[in-house]
Design an enzyme around this catalytic site. Structure first.
Site, mmCIF file in Angstrom:
data_model
loop_
_atom_site.group_PDB
_atom_site.id
_atom_site.type_symbol
_atom_site.label_atom_id
_atom_site.label_comp_id
_atom_site.label_asym_id
_atom_site.label_seq_id
_atom_site.Cartn_x
_atom_site.Cartn_y
_atom_site.Cartn_z
ATOM 1 N N ASP A 73 -4.012 -6.887 5.045
ATOM 2 C CA ASP A 73 -5.011 -7.766 5.761
ATOM 3 C C ASP A 73 -4.774 -9.128 5.232
ATOM 4 O O ASP A 73 -5.119 -10.136 6.013
ATOM 5 C CB ASP A 73 -6.286 -7.132 5.596
ATOM 6 C CG ASP A 73 -6.584 -6.092 6.557
ATOM 7 O OD1 ASP A 73 -6.068 -6.032 7.678
ATOM 8 O OD2 ASP A 73 -7.357 -5.066 6.142
ATOM 9 N N ASN A 79 0.881 -1.152 -0.081
ATOM 10 C CA ASN A 79 0.249 0.147 0.052
ATOM 11 C C ASN A 79 0.933 1.347 -0.180
ATOM 12 O O ASN A 79 2.161 1.358 0.114
ATOM 13 C CB ASN A 79 -0.861 -0.159 1.346
ATOM 14 C CG ASN A 79 -0.239 0.007 2.312
ATOM 15 O OD1 ASN A 79 0.512 0.955 2.850
ATOM 16 N ND2 ASN A 79 -0.185 -1.074 3.190
ATOM 17 N N PHE A 128 -4.094 2.819 14.719
ATOM 18 C CA PHE A 128 -4.649 4.075 13.843
ATOM 19 C C PHE A 128 -5.654 3.037 12.986
ATOM 20 O O PHE A 128 -6.054 1.968 12.987
ATOM 21 C CB PHE A 128 -3.518 4.307 12.924
ATOM 22 C CG PHE A 128 -2.600 5.431 13.276
ATOM 23 C CD1 PHE A 128 -1.797 5.285 14.492
ATOM 24 C CD2 PHE A 128 -2.575 6.711 12.548
ATOM 25 C CE1 PHE A 128 -0.828 6.043 14.978
ATOM 26 C CE2 PHE A 128 -1.654 7.578 13.278
ATOM 27 C CZ PHE A 128 -1.019 7.475 14.269
#
Ligand code: PMT
Length: 408
Positions: free
Chosen positions: A289, A220, A337
């Site tokens: 994930d 990411n 977060f």
């Protein structure tokens, strides 16, 4: 601008030869360097080396010149900064206890300008409770510490105790030196606040990278800026910082213990030990994930491996914060977060419980915020409160976050 004057203190350790490099590197920044040495330092490196390099006399005896009975006061008065590198355990102990029985320790006591020490010693001497206490006392008194590095030591032992990298010492010294003129810089609390002294903080940062094959991966756009800003601020406020980071292109702040990882599984296993030892854990990393069920060591080829390329089976990664925070002690504070595009606060509240966190820092993704940017707009979400901050840079967010954690 006036030429800045640094007094370089060299104490008796094997790393004393690196002081010559420090002297040269400071001079390259246009700084005038004077050198003083302890008697023991002169056994490791000749004063002549520093006379030649600095162009000044080199002193080691408090009473060497009867015409200059207050040499230590004159040296302290005439220096914008006193950098002791390497600093032995003995000199650190003297400074922590205000002992002034030689030129070096007397000068340190007489300094009205900043003092930086870069300790270097055997790992067991460094880890000894007495040395750790002395470091803590020094920090609380506003003395700057450039933490030693880890590695193989001259005595053959492995561990922390090596003099920090010369570049790190010099860049730290010049940032202290030149920030004296820049009192308006309030990105982080003043160093002499040191309100996190003695605390251990674990921080995760950056992305994880989950390999598909030798060249492709799932990742990411986390740059690591937010997590690294927290690490920097925590370090400046006196904490011992372990920073577990995915691949990023920014440098780790000086003095933090950096553990580089790639995958979520590596991040979890690298966090396990530091987590149990931490007082505060901040999970800022953007963790994938899911990861490919199978990853190939070779490059998958179009036309040959089309099936493997078009259908990548994914399996869940461990949830690092949820796994670790499930077994957190009552006296530990865990911060997570949440980066969300929609229902930011609602989603953050759900994560607070799902992740067993004491606080979630919620940030909205989009509009140039969150991933990769320098400024962000965040909310601190706790069980019974939501505190939303205006747009500010990540260093300021880090500072406010640590203030908030101390309230927890
Ligand atoms: O690095 P920057 O470019 O400065 O950007 C900062 C940031 C946007 C990455 C940061 O501010 C941020 O929001 N980090 C969390 C990103 C995220 O998407 O979190 P999440 O909603 O997937 O996860 C929630 C929390 O669980 C996070 O604390 C995360 O670290 C943690 N997590 C998530 C998944 C997982 N498998 N393990 C985890 O520990």
């Amino acid at each position: 601008m006036d030429v800045k004057k640094v007094l370089l203190g060299v104490t008796g350790g094997i790393a004393a030869y690196k002081s010559a490099e420090i002297c040269r590197a400071l001079q390259k920044k246009g700084i005038d360097v004077r050198v003083i040495m302890t008697e023991n330092a002169t056994r490791f490196i000749s004063p002549l080396t520093f006379v030649a390099l600095s162009g000044h006399d080199v002193h080691s005896d408090l009473f060497e010149d009867p015409k200059e009975p207050i040499l230590h006061i004159d040296l302290a008065r005439d220096s914008d900064l006193f950098l002791i590198a390497p600093c032995t355990a003995n000199m650190l102990a003297k400074i922590a206890n205000g002992i002034a029985d030689d030129l070096m320790s007397s000068t340190a006591l007489a300094m009205a300008s900043p003092v930086i020490v870069a300790p270097a010693m055997n790992v067991h001497m460094y880890e000894n409770a007495a040395t750790q206490h002395n470091l803590c006392v020094c920090r609380q008194r506003g003395i700057h510490i450039v933490e030693p590095a880890q590695g193989r030591l001259a005595c053959g032992d492995e561990g922390r105790g090596k003099l920090a990298d010369v570049d790190d010492i010099v860049s730290y010294a010049s940032s202290v030196l030149f920030s004296i003129d820049d009192a308006s810089d309030e990105t982080c609390k003043e160093e002499d606040d040191h309100d996190l002294c003695g605390m251990k903080i674990l921080i995760t940062a950056g992305p994880t990278v989950e390999p598909i094959d030798a060249v492709r991966s799932i990742t990411n756009r986390s740059s690591g800026k937010m997590g690294y800003a927290i690490a920097d601020c925590a370090k400046r406020r006196g904490a011992d910082v372990v920073l577990v980071s995915g691949p990023v292109s920014i440098d780790a702040p000086a003095g933090v213990d950096l553990i580089k990882v790639e995958t979520a599984e590596e991040m979890l296993s690298s966090c396990e030990d530091p987590f149990t030892q931490s007082d505060i854990a901040v999970f800022c990393a953007a963790v994938a994930d899911l990861r490919p069920l199978k990853s190939f060591d070779r490059k998958l080829k179009k036309g040959i491996d089309d099936e493997a390329l078009s259908t990548i089976d994914l399996v869940p990664n461990p949830d690092i914060i949820a796994t670790l925070a499930a077994k957190k002690r009552d006296d530990q504070v865990v911060v997570g977060f949440a980066a969300e595009t929609d229902d930011v606060i609602e989603n953050a509240k759900q994560k607070l419980n799902a992740k067993h966190a004491d606080m979630i820092v919620a940030n909205k993704v989009g509009g140039g915020l969150a991933f990769g940017c320098d400024d962000d707009e965040v909310s601190f979400v706790t069980e019974d409160d939501v505190l939303s901050l205006p747009l500010m840079d990540k260093a300021q967010i880090a500072d406010r976050l640590l203030d908030q954690v101390l309230k927890c």
